[in-house]
Design a protein around this motif. Structure first.
Motif, PDB file in Angstrom:
ATOM      1  N   ASN A  34      -1.482 -16.383 -26.118  1.00 35.78           N
ATOM      2  CA  ASN A  34      -2.388 -15.780 -27.103  1.00 35.78           C
ATOM      3  C   ASN A  34      -1.631 -15.572 -28.407  1.00 35.78           C
ATOM      4  N   PHE A  35      -2.231 -15.957 -29.503  1.00 35.77           N
ATOM      5  CA  PHE A  35      -1.567 -15.690 -30.774  1.00 35.77           C
ATOM      6  C   PHE A  35      -2.576 -15.475 -31.889  1.00 35.77           C
ATOM      7  N   LYS A  36      -2.101 -14.743 -32.895  1.00 33.57           N
ATOM      8  CA  LYS A  36      -2.884 -14.495 -34.105  1.00 33.57           C
ATOM      9  C   LYS A  36      -2.082 -14.981 -35.298  1.00 33.57           C
ATOM     10  N   THR A  61      -7.373 -12.552 -40.498  1.00 30.12           N
ATOM     11  CA  THR A  61      -6.743 -12.749 -39.193  1.00 30.12           C
ATOM     12  C   THR A  61      -7.565 -13.735 -38.378  1.00 30.12           C
ATOM     13  N   LYS A  62      -6.880 -14.708 -37.762  1.00 26.64           N
ATOM     14  CA  LYS A  62      -7.558 -15.640 -36.869  1.00 26.64           C
ATOM     15  C   LYS A  62      -6.761 -15.718 -35.571  1.00 26.64           C
ATOM     16  N   GLU A  63      -7.478 -15.746 -34.459  1.00 22.11           N
ATOM     17  CA  GLU A  63      -6.858 -15.640 -33.141  1.00 22.11           C
ATOM     18  C   GLU A  63      -7.334 -16.763 -32.231  1.00 22.11           C
ATOM     19  N   THR A  64      -6.433 -17.246 -31.379  1.00 19.34           N
ATOM     20  CA  THR A  64      -6.810 -18.274 -30.407  1.00 19.34           C
ATOM     21  C   THR A  64      -5.799 -18.292 -29.272  1.00 19.34           C
ATOM     22  N   LYS A  65      -5.992 -19.211 -28.317  1.00 21.80           N
ATOM     23  CA  LYS A  65      -5.083 -19.385 -27.183  1.00 21.80           C
ATOM     24  C   LYS A  65      -4.702 -20.853 -27.092  1.00 21.80           C
ATOM     25  N   GLU A 117       1.514 -13.259 -34.737  1.00 19.64           N
ATOM     26  CA  GLU A 117       1.732 -12.361 -33.594  1.00 19.64           C
ATOM     27  C   GLU A 117       1.530 -13.188 -32.330  1.00 19.64           C
ATOM     28  N   HIS A 127       1.846 -13.607 -27.999  1.00 17.38           N
ATOM     29  CA  HIS A 127       1.958 -13.001 -26.682  1.00 17.38           C
ATOM     30  C   HIS A 127       2.162 -14.123 -25.662  1.00 17.38           C
TER      31      HIS A 127
END
Length: 241
Positions: A71-73, A87-91, A130, A132
């Motif tokens: 997981n990251f942003k 902010t944009k987030e994806t896996k 960021e 994870h």
């Protein structure tokens, strides 16, 4: 490139100056360590085939990378109003065949270049990541490793390269005096352990080779960045401070 500890976790922060003068189609950050693995941010200042700022996260080395989705942003900071940061987030499953993923259309170039919007201030923009990382099989198991006062028995430093070799003697000396440094890493994956002792070695080498009179503003920033990276590996450093 600097890493910062936040309430959400570790964030790699990249400040790009003289943005309007960038001529390369693609620009990459320095390597930064989060979760025990090296990363880079790739940016296309004129867009990757679109009229948008394009930003991607890339695994700098996928050797021993754990299976599972990371997981990251990615962030584009608004320097006038932090509440308007994007902010944009994806896996993504990072591996040797898929080392990067991101967002081709992060923000329109017209919006970015309008300085009143706060994303480009004094010709500087700030991007961050960021990350994870999923737990590896090594982290899910308790490994039985003989206690040893020799760091070389725990970590294979052959892959660190010529540049890192000055750290090794310092690390062996310090770990022989403070065995707890080795003990706290014994149940970690080999890759995590290597990154941890590399970070420790960099700080030790900096402290050994820099005198107080040499610590100008740039040197202090370098030391702060090295120290913040080292803190992510949770060594007991009370003997050092």
């Amino acid at each position: 490139m600097e890493c910062q500890q936040t309430t959400a976790g570790m964030i790699g922060k990249w400040t790009i100056k003289n943005f309007s003068k960038l001529i390369s189609r693609e620009v990459s950050s320095d390597t930064f360590i989060i979760g025990g693995y090296p990363w880079k941010i790739h940016m296309y200042p004129k867009g990757n085939g679109v009229d948008y700022l394009s930003i991607y996260l890339a695994a700098a080395n996928t050797t021993d990378f754990p299976k599972g989705l990371t997981n990251f942003k990615l962030f584009l900071y608004n320097q006038l109003n932090s509440n308007k940061s994007i902010t944009k987030e994806t896996k993504h499953q990072f591996n040797a065949k898929a080392i990067s993923l991101g967002f081709p259309s992060f923000v329109s170039l017209s919006k970015l270049r309008d300085t009143s919007n706060g994303f480009l201030v004094n010709d500087t923009c700030i991007i961050a990541a960021e990350v994870h990382v999923p737990m590896s099989e090594h982290d899910n198991q308790i490994e039985v490793i003989p206690t040893s006062s020799s760091l070389s028995e725990l970590v294979d430093f052959r892959g660190l390269g010529q540049k890192e070799k000055p750290y090794i003697l310092l690390l062996d000396e310090v770990c022989s005096q403070h065995p707890s440094l080795i003990e706290c890493q014994q149940n970690r994956s080999p890759k995590f352990t290597e990154c941890a002792f590399t970070a420790l070695g960099r700080v030790l080498y900096f402290l050994k080779t820099k005198k107080v009179k040499d610590l100008n503003d740039d040197a202090r920033k370098d030391l702060q960045s090295l120290w913040e990276e080292l803190e992510t590996f949770r060594f007991d450093l009370t003997w050092l401070v």
